[in-house]
Structure formats: C-alpha cells, structure tokens
Write an enzyme that holds these catalytic residues in place. Structure first.
Site, PDB file in Angstrom:
ATOM      1  N   ASN A  10     -19.460   6.956 -25.894  1.00 39.24           N
ATOM      2  CA  ASN A  10     -18.472   7.904 -25.375  1.00 39.24           C
ATOM      3  C   ASN A  10     -17.149   7.150 -25.239  1.00 39.24           C
ATOM      4  O   ASN A  10     -16.977   6.366 -24.320  1.00 39.24           O
ATOM      5  CB  ASN A  10     -18.951   8.440 -24.011  1.00 39.24           C
ATOM      6  N   LYS A  12     -14.299   8.239 -24.474  1.00 44.60           N
ATOM      7  CA  LYS A  12     -13.364   8.800 -23.488  1.00 44.60           C
ATOM      8  C   LYS A  12     -11.963   8.898 -24.118  1.00 44.60           C
ATOM      9  O   LYS A  12     -11.871   9.129 -25.324  1.00 44.60           O
ATOM     10  CB  LYS A  12     -13.386   7.964 -22.208  1.00 44.60           C
ATOM     11  N   HIS A  96     -19.393  16.029 -18.212  1.00 44.35           N
ATOM     12  CA  HIS A  96     -19.234  14.632 -17.804  1.00 44.35           C
ATOM     13  C   HIS A  96     -18.636  14.593 -16.399  1.00 44.35           C
ATOM     14  O   HIS A  96     -17.808  15.436 -16.044  1.00 44.35           O
ATOM     15  CB  HIS A  96     -18.333  13.893 -18.796  1.00 44.35           C
ATOM     16  N   GLU A  98     -16.404  12.867 -15.156  1.00 44.77           N
ATOM     17  CA  GLU A  98     -14.928  12.821 -15.135  1.00 44.77           C
ATOM     18  C   GLU A  98     -14.352  14.220 -15.314  1.00 44.77           C
ATOM     19  O   GLU A  98     -13.326  14.563 -14.723  1.00 44.77           O
ATOM     20  CB  GLU A  98     -14.439  11.849 -16.225  1.00 44.77           C
ATOM     21  N   GLU A 168     -26.225  10.350 -15.558  1.00 41.78           N
ATOM     22  CA  GLU A 168     -25.269   9.264 -15.322  1.00 41.78           C
ATOM     23  C   GLU A 168     -24.864   9.238 -13.849  1.00 41.78           C
ATOM     24  O   GLU A 168     -24.009  10.030 -13.418  1.00 41.78           O
ATOM     25  CB  GLU A 168     -24.004   9.491 -16.156  1.00 41.78           C
ATOM     26  N   GLY A 174     -18.585   2.946 -15.432  1.00 42.04           N
ATOM     27  CA  GLY A 174     -17.395   2.105 -15.536  1.00 42.04           C
ATOM     28  C   GLY A 174     -17.256   1.092 -14.414  1.00 42.04           C
ATOM     29  O   GLY A 174     -16.199   0.485 -14.246  1.00 42.04           O
ATOM     30  N   SER A 214     -22.681   1.966 -17.189  1.00 44.30           N
ATOM     31  CA  SER A 214     -22.648   0.510 -17.389  1.00 44.30           C
ATOM     32  C   SER A 214     -23.798  -0.009 -18.258  1.00 44.30           C
ATOM     33  O   SER A 214     -24.325  -1.089 -18.010  1.00 44.30           O
ATOM     34  CB  SER A 214     -22.601  -0.211 -16.039  1.00 44.30           C
TER      35      SER A 214
HETATM   36  P1  PGA Z   1     -19.709   3.318 -18.912  1.00 41.72           P
HETATM   37  O1  PGA Z   1     -19.478   4.896 -19.062  1.00 41.72           O
HETATM   38  O2  PGA Z   1     -20.753   2.924 -19.943  1.00 41.72           O
HETATM   39  O3  PGA Z   1     -18.375   2.695 -19.207  1.00 41.72           O
HETATM   40  O4  PGA Z   1     -20.198   3.079 -17.532  1.00 41.72           O
HETATM   41  C1  PGA Z   1     -20.554   5.770 -19.304  1.00 41.72           C
HETATM   42  C2  PGA Z   1     -20.071   7.196 -19.397  1.00 41.72           C
HETATM   43  O5  PGA Z   1     -19.216   7.596 -18.599  1.00 41.72           O
HETATM   44  O6  PGA Z   1     -20.527   7.979 -20.268  1.00 41.72           O
END
Ligand code: PGA
Length: 252
Positions: A10, A12, A96, A98, A168, A174, A214
C-alpha cells in the site's frame, strides 16, 4: 483448506508516475510464481494508469486505494469504481484507517463501496482495525467484529468468499510497533469467526484475511506462519523494490 497468500503493498500518497514506473519495472519480472503467492500494489489514483501499464503482462495485481460508491455524477474529487474497472484494476482497498480517521468514512460508506466495487467486477480489500485505546481496554475483538459485519452486510456468500479483509491495528500502522504473532493470529481468527457467524463456515474458510501494521521483510514469515493469516497489507516496507520483493521471500 488452501487459501493463496496475498502480499499487497500500500503505497499510500507516495511516488510520482516516474518513480512508480521504475518500481514496477524493477519488480515485475522478479515475482515468485503466482501459483505460490499473489503480489499486488495499491497505487495512488494519480499513478494508477502508469502502474497498470507497467504491470501489463506480469503477474502483479494492481489495486486502487479507494473508490466512491457511485459510478458517475456530481461527486467532485471522487474516483469511479466503473472507471477503475475499465482501466483494468484488480482490487480496491476500502476502509483504511487513514480514510476512516482523516476523511470520516463510516462503516456504512464502506459497505456501499464494497457493493459498488463488486457491481463493477472488482474485488475489495476491506480494512478493519482498532485504536490503541480500544486494544488496551480489551475490546478489539468486539470492535473489529462490528466493523467487519457492517462492511459485509448484504453481500452474497460468493462475494464474501472472494474478497480480502485486512486486519490492521491502528497502533501498529507506520509506528514500527507491530502486533505480536499471537495477536495477529487471534485477531485474524476473530475476523474469520465473524464471517463464519454471518455467512457460514464454508465462506469463512475461503475468505482471505491479511495482517497489516509494520510488516517488514524481517517479520513477514512470522505472520505468514499463522494459520489464519493469509497475507499482509504493507505500507512503508513496500516502497522500495528490493524490500517489496523481500516480503515475498517467505514462500521460498
Ligand atoms: P505500515 O502500513 O506497513 O507502514 O505500517 C500498513 C498500512 O497502513 O496498510
């Protein structure tokens, strides 16, 4: 029951078309056999056509990071699931955290999006996950279960069997603070149990559940060893070609 593992990057809101093209060209011919693992990239809308073009003829799947639930009309700034399908997109990530947190997407929106995505012949990757507060209060299973039930409401058994759910935990996204192997397994199992309760065990045995938060080349194998973890949705560690390819090494 064999479910094919699915590792999806992903990106983003990262990469311009030139960077996206260079990445796809670097990975396209180096992917492990799609018999063993499905690999995909969720690209931002602005680089989607570049990614689709560069991925042509390879086994790489291409996902959008969002879509609207209407196909066309006066919806300034939104992306049409119909056009995503016409462009040759395979998957659409929806829900997601976010999008839920920063853009106020609700469970109801996500459910409408899932239906619109299926209506256009695409497959949703539906994200769910709890905040640190909910996790620490011991309410993660209940909270995530409600998200999953709401997102899937009214879909057919066939549709649910074919889609992907990405669990998630928000506190792991992140942050470098990944869930333990046990937490990932238990939560992905809890997600599958909700699908079983709502749609029956046969459907639950087919739906693929990814862990995200992560995930890196160093810990991906640990998650993939869990019986209820069928893949990963990976942000940061999917941005470099070498790292993305290393995420797929667990199949070797
Ligand atoms: P990350 O993000 O691997 O950077 O933790 C995962 C995601 O938000 O899909």
């Amino acid at each position: 029951m064999s479910r094919k593992p699915f590792i999806a990057g992903n990106w983003k809101m990262n990469k311009n078309p030139k960077e996206a093209k260079a990445f796809i060209e670097a990975v396209a011919s180096k992917l492990p056999s799609s018999e063993l693992v499905e690999a995909g990239i969720a690209a931002p809308a602005l680089t989607l056509s570049t990614v689709l073009e560069a991925a042509k003829g390879s086994e790489l799947k291409v996902a959008a990071q969002n879509s609207y639930f209407e196909n066309e009309g006066a919806f300034t700034g939104e992306n049409s699931p119909k056009v995503l399908a016409e462009m040759g997109t395979d998957y659409v990530v929806i829900g997601h955290s976010e999008r839920r947190d920063y853009f106020h997407e609700t469970d109801e929106d996500i459910n409408k999006k899932a239906k619109a995505i299926f209506a256009n012949g695409l497959t949703p990757i539906i994200c769910c996950g709890e905040s640190l507060e909910t996790y620490e209060a011991g309410n993660a299973v209940e909270f995530v279960g409600a998200q999953v039930s709401a997102a899937l409401a009214g879909l057919s058994e066939e549709q649910v069997s074919s889609l992907v759910i990405a669990y998630e935990p928000i506190w792991a996204i992140g942050t470098g603070k990944s869930a333990t192997q046990d937490d990932a397994q238990n939560m992905c199992k809890a997600v599958r149990d909700v699908v079983a309760a709502d749609f029956g065990q046969a459907v639950a045995d087919k739906v693929r559940v990814q862990y995200g938060g992560s995930v890196k080349p160093e810990n991906v194998a640990e998650y993939m060893a869990c019986p209820d973890v069928d893949g990963a949705l990976v942000g940061g560690a999917s941005l470099e070609a070498e790292s993305f390819l290393a995420l797929l090494d667990f199949v070797k």
